[in-house]
Design a protein around this motif. Sequence first.
Motif, PDB file in Angstrom:
ATOM      1  N   VAL A 192       9.046   9.590  12.555  1.00  0.00           N
ATOM      2  CA  VAL A 192       8.860  10.737  11.686  1.00  0.00           C
ATOM      3  C   VAL A 192       7.405  10.806  11.226  1.00  0.00           C
ATOM      4  O   VAL A 192       6.774   9.783  10.968  1.00  0.00           O
ATOM      5  N   ARG A 230       0.524   7.315  14.769  1.00  0.00           N
ATOM      6  CA  ARG A 230       1.325   6.169  14.338  1.00  0.00           C
ATOM      7  C   ARG A 230       2.794   6.363  14.732  1.00  0.00           C
ATOM      8  O   ARG A 230       3.460   5.420  15.148  1.00  0.00           O
ATOM      9  N   ILE A 263       8.985  -2.215  15.813  1.00  0.00           N
ATOM     10  CA  ILE A 263       9.955  -1.475  16.620  1.00  0.00           C
ATOM     11  C   ILE A 263      10.248  -2.292  17.879  1.00  0.00           C
ATOM     12  O   ILE A 263       9.335  -2.569  18.654  1.00  0.00           O
ATOM     13  N   ILE A 317      14.774   4.244  12.101  1.00  0.00           N
ATOM     14  CA  ILE A 317      13.499   4.312  12.820  1.00  0.00           C
ATOM     15  C   ILE A 317      13.554   3.405  14.063  1.00  0.00           C
ATOM     16  O   ILE A 317      13.124   3.791  15.148  1.00  0.00           O
ATOM     17  N   LYS A 346       7.057   3.695   1.209  1.00  0.00           N
ATOM     18  CA  LYS A 346       7.742   4.689   2.039  1.00  0.00           C
ATOM     19  C   LYS A 346       7.176   4.671   3.459  1.00  0.00           C
ATOM     20  O   LYS A 346       7.920   4.698   4.432  1.00  0.00           O
ATOM     21  N   GLY A 347       5.841   4.580   3.532  1.00  0.00           N
ATOM     22  CA  GLY A 347       5.202   4.485   4.842  1.00  0.00           C
ATOM     23  C   GLY A 347       5.690   3.267   5.601  1.00  0.00           C
ATOM     24  O   GLY A 347       5.866   3.304   6.815  1.00  0.00           O
ATOM     25  N   ALA A 348       5.926   2.170   4.877  1.00  0.00           N
ATOM     26  CA  ALA A 348       6.384   0.946   5.523  1.00  0.00           C
ATOM     27  C   ALA A 348       7.778   1.128   6.113  1.00  0.00           C
ATOM     28  O   ALA A 348       8.042   0.719   7.241  1.00  0.00           O
ATOM     29  N   GLU A 349       8.670   1.769   5.376  1.00  0.00           N
ATOM     30  CA  GLU A 349      10.015   2.031   5.915  1.00  0.00           C
ATOM     31  C   GLU A 349       9.915   2.889   7.168  1.00  0.00           C
ATOM     32  O   GLU A 349      10.645   2.686   8.133  1.00  0.00           O
ATOM     33  N   ILE A 350       8.972   3.851   7.136  1.00  0.00           N
ATOM     34  CA  ILE A 350       8.840   4.782   8.243  1.00  0.00           C
ATOM     35  C   ILE A 350       8.358   4.101   9.520  1.00  0.00           C
ATOM     36  O   ILE A 350       8.656   4.553  10.616  1.00  0.00           O
ATOM     37  N   VAL A 351       7.621   2.992   9.402  1.00  0.00           N
ATOM     38  CA  VAL A 351       7.239   2.273  10.627  1.00  0.00           C
ATOM     39  C   VAL A 351       8.256   1.170  10.951  1.00  0.00           C
ATOM     40  O   VAL A 351       8.007   0.314  11.787  1.00  0.00           O
ATOM     41  N   THR A 376      16.652   3.277   6.212  1.00  0.00           N
ATOM     42  CA  THR A 376      15.612   4.000   6.950  1.00  0.00           C
ATOM     43  C   THR A 376      15.046   3.189   8.114  1.00  0.00           C
ATOM     44  O   THR A 376      14.942   3.684   9.228  1.00  0.00           O
ATOM     45  N   HIS A 377      14.710   1.906   7.855  1.00  0.00           N
ATOM     46  CA  HIS A 377      14.052   1.145   8.924  1.00  0.00           C
ATOM     47  C   HIS A 377      14.968   0.974  10.142  1.00  0.00           C
ATOM     48  O   HIS A 377      14.499   0.890  11.264  1.00  0.00           O
ATOM     49  N   PHE A 394      -1.333   3.937   5.430  1.00  0.00           N
ATOM     50  CA  PHE A 394      -1.746   2.786   4.628  1.00  0.00           C
ATOM     51  C   PHE A 394      -3.243   2.934   4.369  1.00  0.00           C
ATOM     52  O   PHE A 394      -4.066   2.596   5.224  1.00  0.00           O
ATOM     53  N   PRO A 395      -3.616   3.439   3.181  1.00  0.00           N
ATOM     54  CA  PRO A 395      -4.983   3.904   2.960  1.00  0.00           C
ATOM     55  C   PRO A 395      -6.062   2.817   3.055  1.00  0.00           C
ATOM     56  O   PRO A 395      -7.184   3.117   3.450  1.00  0.00           O
ATOM     57  N   LEU A 423       0.540  -1.059  13.303  1.00  0.00           N
ATOM     58  CA  LEU A 423       1.758  -1.218  12.509  1.00  0.00           C
ATOM     59  C   LEU A 423       2.858  -0.266  12.992  1.00  0.00           C
ATOM     60  O   LEU A 423       4.037  -0.543  12.808  1.00  0.00           O
ATOM     61  N   GLN A 459       0.813  -1.219   0.000  1.00  0.00           N
ATOM     62  CA  GLN A 459       0.000   0.000   0.000  1.00  0.00           C
ATOM     63  C   GLN A 459       0.839   1.259   0.000  1.00  0.00           C
ATOM     64  O   GLN A 459       0.413   2.288  -0.524  1.00  0.00           O
ATOM     65  N   ASN A 460       1.997   1.207   0.633  1.00  0.00           N
ATOM     66  CA  ASN A 460       2.827   2.412   0.719  1.00  0.00           C
ATOM     67  C   ASN A 460       4.246   2.041   1.158  1.00  0.00           C
ATOM     68  O   ASN A 460       4.528   1.967   2.348  1.00  0.00           O
ATOM     69  N   GLU A 473       1.924   9.549   4.495  1.00  0.00           N
ATOM     70  CA  GLU A 473       2.388   8.189   4.177  1.00  0.00           C
ATOM     71  C   GLU A 473       1.684   7.114   5.001  1.00  0.00           C
ATOM     72  O   GLU A 473       2.299   6.215   5.557  1.00  0.00           O
TER      73      GLU A 473
END
Lengths: 308, 235
Positions: free
Chosen positions: B80, B148, B104, B74, A198-203, B70-71, B88-89, B99, A195-196, B86
């Motif tokens: 961030v 989130r 983490i 985080i 970039k969003g996944a990397e951010i979490v 990045t991960h 998950f729609p 999530l 779904q996203n 960003e």
Amino acid sequence: MEKTNKSLKKTLIAFIIFLIVVGIWKPLALVYGIQRGGLYSLIGLPLALILGIVGILNLAHGDFLTLGLYIGYIFFNSWSIDPLISMAPLFFILFGLGMVIYSILIRRVLKAGHLNQLLLTFGISMIIIELIKIIWTTRPRSVYTSYASSSVTLGNMSIGMYEFIYPAMAIAVLVILQLFLKKTRLGQAASAVGQNPKGAEIVGINTNVVYLVVFSIAFGIIGVAASVMLPRTPVFPLSGNPYTLKSFALVAMAGLGNLNGILIGGITLGVAEAIVQSIPGYEGWSDVVFFGILIAVILLNAYRRPES
Amino acid sequence: MLEIRNLNVKYGKIQVIWDFSIDIKSGEAVGLFGPNGAGKTTLINAIIGLVKPESGKIIFENKSLVGLETHKIIRAGIAVVPQERELFPFMTVEENLRLGSAYIPVAKNRVEENLEFVFTIFPILKERRKQKAGTLSGGQQRMLAIGRGLMANPKFLILDEPSLGLQPSLVIELFQKLKEIKKTGMSIFLTEQNVKQGLKIIDRGYVIENGRIVMDDSSINLAKSEYIQKSYLGV
């Protein structure tokens, strides 16, 4: 959410009505269509998985299927292992092949733009076809199993029984995939990445691991599809090739990320094809109908959702 | 806590960040103000590893972040909230929040506790917990993105233009919430164009123009500064 549920219900109702009408009008076409549609869905699922989550359109999809068929053939020919038993090793062999292909090739083009990705997978497709020609020649081969030609007579219809394994396997694979995506940690990460990214990397999701695993699982499913097809499919260098386009057509019809739609779409297209083929003299039109329906569905979707 | 030394960032041949140095201590709230295109988002992308800096150091708790994926950054304790949210729609509000904790190490065993915390700060998210994130309004999506981020139990929270695209009444409400979050002792790094609201929650601020720091002072002094009043507050 209610809206998507409603439109899903509508699609399902239309689908069932379609099947019932065909069942009354041309029962044989319905049976053939469900069998063939099941196969389309089974082969389409791994392409949908890779396109939906990794974002790569794998133009070599059908050729890896051919490769699977040849490997299954070797298992049968050299060690007399039944294709339905070699399904397990085939899953792992293609899973491993998927890991290798992803790690040395696909990973490098993830950010390279669509044209480069298409060129790469198209190149892989040509290499596989030519390699197969060099190693196994173009001579068609086949696998004979006693159960593959069993049939049952209902009234005045004679129906092949083996082919019912296609829709059965398609449903089984779909259910397992959905459980994986919803219930496991890695599967949820995969849905998130789909779904996203970039969003996944951010979490804190390691997207590279997700891509590797999803790509490999999809390849494993190609192996399963190959072994299920093997008893009823002649093996030659282009056996799997046409399925690339058909699988892509299914994904385009179902919409990205809609795995259930692959099953519904596959069976609809299979039944439509079977109807055309049941009309004497018009057998050759089945591909036209296949892609005609595809275009109609895409147009309808575009018309219904002008905002997206 | 976070230390950036002589950072230079380029997109191709165009240099966006010039010799940038900044220091943020534990528990501090620091603002970064500047017009569109000043390099605020690029700086954030460099911190979280989405852009590779040309040269310079980024050090978080004595560990260099340059070159990390990045991960991993985080997971080290930086959350961030991106400008584009960003989310998950096609997942529900609750799934999005879960999530935030799930991957983490320090947060994954505290999901329920974290959910409770986010729901007390943003009650609207509790009401909408079963709704798909893509169907939320812009303001609610912003709150979900912040929620989130909080789910990760971060030591350091980065907010990129949280007020962007929100109606004025919501902006005030949002900064009220950020004040509550700040009270928990989390370090906050905030970029804003809305300097007036931003100044209310920060301790110190930097002003960035064309990729260079042009001012650096406490929030009280910044609010008094003639330059800020003229250029950003329209006084």
